[in-house]
Design an enzyme around this catalytic site. Sequence first.
Site, PDB file in Angstrom:
ATOM      1  N   GLU A  98       5.048  -4.697  11.674  1.00 50.88           N
ATOM      2  CA  GLU A  98       3.992  -3.703  11.454  1.00 50.88           C
ATOM      3  C   GLU A  98       2.863  -4.414  10.731  1.00 50.88           C
ATOM      4  O   GLU A  98       2.948  -4.661   9.521  1.00 50.88           O
ATOM      5  CB  GLU A  98       4.531  -2.552  10.586  1.00 50.88           C
ATOM      6  CG  GLU A  98       5.531  -1.666  11.279  1.00 50.88           C
ATOM      7  CD  GLU A  98       4.921  -0.836  12.390  1.00 50.88           C
ATOM      8  OE1 GLU A  98       3.679  -0.773  12.493  1.00 50.88           O
ATOM      9  OE2 GLU A  98       5.683  -0.266  13.174  1.00 50.88           O
TER      10      GLU A  98
ATOM     11  N   ASN B 204       0.806  -1.231   0.000  1.00 56.32           N
ATOM     12  CA  ASN B 204       0.000   0.000   0.000  1.00 56.32           C
ATOM     13  C   ASN B 204       0.836   1.277   0.000  1.00 56.32           C
ATOM     14  O   ASN B 204       0.388   2.299  -0.521  1.00 56.32           O
ATOM     15  CB  ASN B 204      -0.982  -0.006   1.176  1.00 56.32           C
ATOM     16  CG  ASN B 204      -0.308  -0.210   2.511  1.00 56.32           C
ATOM     17  OD1 ASN B 204       0.854  -0.630   2.588  1.00 56.32           O
ATOM     18  ND2 ASN B 204      -1.019   0.089   3.573  1.00 56.32           N
TER      19      ASN B 204
ATOM     20  N   CYS C 217      -3.239   0.403   6.931  1.00 56.16           N
ATOM     21  CA  CYS C 217      -3.286  -0.523   8.061  1.00 56.16           C
ATOM     22  C   CYS C 217      -3.951   0.073   9.288  1.00 56.16           C
ATOM     23  O   CYS C 217      -4.656  -0.602  10.020  1.00 56.16           O
ATOM     24  CB  CYS C 217      -1.869  -0.943   8.404  1.00 56.16           C
ATOM     25  SG  CYS C 217      -0.788   0.474   8.663  1.00 56.16           S
TER      26      CYS C 217
ATOM     27  N   GLU D 251       8.006   1.974  14.538  1.00 60.62           N
ATOM     28  CA  GLU D 251       8.780   2.660  13.502  1.00 60.62           C
ATOM     29  C   GLU D 251       8.771   4.152  13.826  1.00 60.62           C
ATOM     30  O   GLU D 251       7.929   4.654  14.557  1.00 60.62           O
ATOM     31  CB  GLU D 251       8.169   2.392  12.112  1.00 60.62           C
ATOM     32  CG  GLU D 251       8.322   0.923  11.742  1.00 60.62           C
ATOM     33  CD  GLU D 251       8.176   0.621  10.262  1.00 60.62           C
ATOM     34  OE1 GLU D 251       7.138   0.957   9.683  1.00 60.62           O
ATOM     35  OE2 GLU D 251       9.117   0.028   9.693  1.00 60.62           O
TER      36      GLU D 251
HETATM   37  P1  NAD Z   1       1.186  -9.791   3.202  1.00 61.77           P
HETATM   38  O1  NAD Z   1       1.281 -10.233   4.605  1.00 61.77           O
HETATM   39  O2  NAD Z   1       0.458 -10.637   2.243  1.00 61.77           O
HETATM   40  O3  NAD Z   1       2.639  -9.589   2.566  1.00 61.77           O
HETATM   41  C1  NAD Z   1       3.576  -8.701   3.161  1.00 61.77           C
HETATM   42  C2  NAD Z   1       4.958  -9.025   2.638  1.00 61.77           C
HETATM   43  O4  NAD Z   1       5.394 -10.264   3.202  1.00 61.77           O
HETATM   44  C3  NAD Z   1       5.045  -9.209   1.122  1.00 61.77           C
HETATM   45  O5  NAD Z   1       6.241  -8.618   0.662  1.00 61.77           O
HETATM   46  C4  NAD Z   1       5.090 -10.711   0.956  1.00 61.77           C
HETATM   47  O6  NAD Z   1       5.732 -11.138  -0.214  1.00 61.77           O
HETATM   48  C5  NAD Z   1       5.892 -11.101   2.174  1.00 61.77           C
HETATM   49  N1  NAD Z   1       5.720 -12.496   2.630  1.00 61.77           N
HETATM   50  C6  NAD Z   1       4.646 -13.298   2.487  1.00 61.77           C
HETATM   51  N2  NAD Z   1       4.880 -14.495   3.052  1.00 61.77           N
HETATM   52  C7  NAD Z   1       6.122 -14.455   3.588  1.00 61.77           C
HETATM   53  C8  NAD Z   1       6.923 -15.362   4.318  1.00 61.77           C
HETATM   54  N3  NAD Z   1       6.488 -16.582   4.643  1.00 61.77           N
HETATM   55  N4  NAD Z   1       8.164 -14.981   4.723  1.00 61.77           N
HETATM   56  C9  NAD Z   1       8.615 -13.735   4.436  1.00 61.77           C
HETATM   57  N5  NAD Z   1       7.900 -12.825   3.733  1.00 61.77           N
HETATM   58  C10 NAD Z   1       6.663 -13.174   3.315  1.00 61.77           C
HETATM   59  O7  NAD Z   1       0.574  -8.327   3.275  1.00 61.77           O
HETATM   60  P2  NAD Z   1       0.091  -7.388   2.076  1.00 61.77           P
HETATM   61  O8  NAD Z   1      -1.159  -7.980   1.506  1.00 61.77           O
HETATM   62  O9  NAD Z   1       1.225  -7.084   1.182  1.00 61.77           O
HETATM   63  O10 NAD Z   1      -0.255  -6.031   2.846  1.00 61.77           O
HETATM   64  C11 NAD Z   1      -1.471  -5.819   3.485  1.00 61.77           C
HETATM   65  C12 NAD Z   1      -1.353  -6.052   4.972  1.00 61.77           C
HETATM   66  O11 NAD Z   1      -0.294  -5.271   5.491  1.00 61.77           O
HETATM   67  C13 NAD Z   1      -2.583  -5.629   5.740  1.00 61.77           C
HETATM   68  O12 NAD Z   1      -2.878  -6.576   6.745  1.00 61.77           O
HETATM   69  C14 NAD Z   1      -2.178  -4.316   6.372  1.00 61.77           C
HETATM   70  O13 NAD Z   1      -2.888  -3.975   7.522  1.00 61.77           O
HETATM   71  C15 NAD Z   1      -0.737  -4.551   6.632  1.00 61.77           C
HETATM   72  N6  NAD Z   1      -0.005  -3.277   6.747  1.00 61.77           N
HETATM   73  C16 NAD Z   1       0.470  -2.881   7.967  1.00 61.77           C
HETATM   74  C17 NAD Z   1       1.117  -1.664   8.115  1.00 61.77           C
HETATM   75  C18 NAD Z   1       1.633  -1.189   9.454  1.00 61.77           C
HETATM   76  O14 NAD Z   1       2.455  -0.293   9.485  1.00 61.77           O
HETATM   77  N7  NAD Z   1       1.195  -1.747  10.563  1.00 61.77           N
HETATM   78  C19 NAD Z   1       1.296  -0.853   7.000  1.00 61.77           C
HETATM   79  C20 NAD Z   1       0.810  -1.281   5.770  1.00 61.77           C
HETATM   80  C21 NAD Z   1       0.154  -2.502   5.659  1.00 61.77           C
END
Ligand code: NAD
Length: 493
Positions: free
Chosen positions: A255, A158, A289, A467
């Site tokens: 995060e 995002n 998020c 962060e």
């Molecule tokens: P996701 O969990 O599907 O993927 C996040 C990242 O992790 C991607 O780069 C993905 O390739 C990687 N990944 C997936 N499986 C992995 C593994 N087993 N080992 C290592 N890396 C792996 O999340 P998304 O769909 O990309 O993003 C949306 C989510 O992120 C939502 O839940 C949102 O709330 C959260 N988010 C949190 C914050 C925050 O600061 N708290 C900010 C933005 C988004």
Amino acid sequence: MTDTHFPKDLATASHFVDGRYVEDTDGAPIKVIYPATGETIATVHEATPAIVEAAIASAARAQADWAALDGTARGRVLRRAAEIIFARNRELSILETYDTGKPLQETLVADATSGAEALEYFGGLAADVTGEAMRFGGDWAYTIRRPLGVCAGIGAWNYPTQIACWKAAPALATGNAMVFKPSETTPLCALKVAEILIEAGAPPGLFNVIQGRGAVGAALTEDPRIAKVSLTGSVPTGRKVYASAAAQMKHVTMELGGKSPFLVFADADLDDAVSGAINANFYSSGQVCSNGTRVFVHGDVHDAFVARLKARTETAVIGDPMDEATHFGPMTTQAQLDIVERHLATARDEGATVVTGGERLERPGFEAGYWITPAILTGVTDEMTVAREEVFGPVLSVLRFEEEAEVVARANATEFGLSAGVFTRDLSRAHRVAAQLEAGTIWINQYNLTPLGMPFGGSKQSGIGRENARLAMDHFTETQTVYVGMGPVEAAF
Ligand code: NAD
């Protein structure tokens, strides 16, 4: 990178390793899709084991010399990178819009600029990584904050530029190197950050970007040369990454997702509360998020609030993300659009009312894009699926409440704990309620602002660590204590 037909000049290869763009077409292809039109604008390739190896090895080589530099010298590089990003903001914002579909009106002010501010902020602090000294009679001890080594950054889709910079800036400022894996959905923006850091004087290898899906992220978290993993992603991914890091006792920052409460008391300034709720739900098409998606409104003002919110939401300019007049763009992926539509259908089945939005947008030129209009639901109750699960889309749920203690208990009745909002004119109530809310970040009479000097992160299932702010420097260093004996050494025999 293959098949790139536009934006031609904005990315030149899949990975950025050891100071240059590198390609390895043996890696599985990943299509980069412009969400507004559904067009494939580029194809990158997943990092092969050889690319992962090159990235970690070059980061390890760069890190030792970088850590040995004076902090002011490290900070100068980061601040120079910030200046370059500010100067190239429009070009980088256009790239961010291609990567995510977010309207240019947003990306011009919230993405590359926020990344640059992180580099500027931590660049300024880089010379100030200090320890403590303590006396024990004649003896004394002192502490040093040591960098961890090579850190892995793994991003969500995002905020691809912001996430890369929010992780890189404190890591690099404190003397670490980083291998960053962007989300496979938005691979382009972080490459520019890597390129700009080199232009600013960073040594080759200090900040490498490699592409890939979860398996490439897992290869990083499992590598013994990686000292820390900083992940932005969903809770299920966070659990996997945390477990993998724990196996080797690595440091982590997590995060993760949220289902944050947004409380509107009867004495709130209703126009401000409506503005806050719009920002807390519809910015970036709701793909934030920390969004305050459970909007609890006091019964006395419920109907007035909903009427104003509906009227203002219906004025949103929805359409071409590259038109700076546009407020609201598409979802970033078809998969995310499907999730939003499923949640809306379930909410209707479970008894919620859609007072506006939730419709597909059919616009000439954008028919194949991932569009859905901002939706407001009323009559939502705590048990409904839409009130319990993260939607990560433009779906605002209004829930009615009557008592302060009741709404605090309901707000906290979730496994998430990322953020919360409180709108009231009563100063005592604002702080009393904030103190009881189980969330990492709470906004009073404001929402979703994240200046760099303020720690940001989640509690409960929403994350570990913070962060931004000075605190983030602690998360990229560890304390080494040195005890200094000044007198004779006594021993029993
Ligand atoms: P996701 O969990 O599907 O993927 C996040 C990242 O992790 C991607 O780069 C993905 O390739 C990687 N990944 C997936 N499986 C992995 C593994 N087993 N080992 C290592 N890396 C792996 O999340 P998304 O769909 O990309 O993003 C949306 C989510 O992120 C939502 O839940 C949102 O709330 C959260 N988010 C949190 C914050 C925050 O600061 N708290 C900010 C933005 C988004």
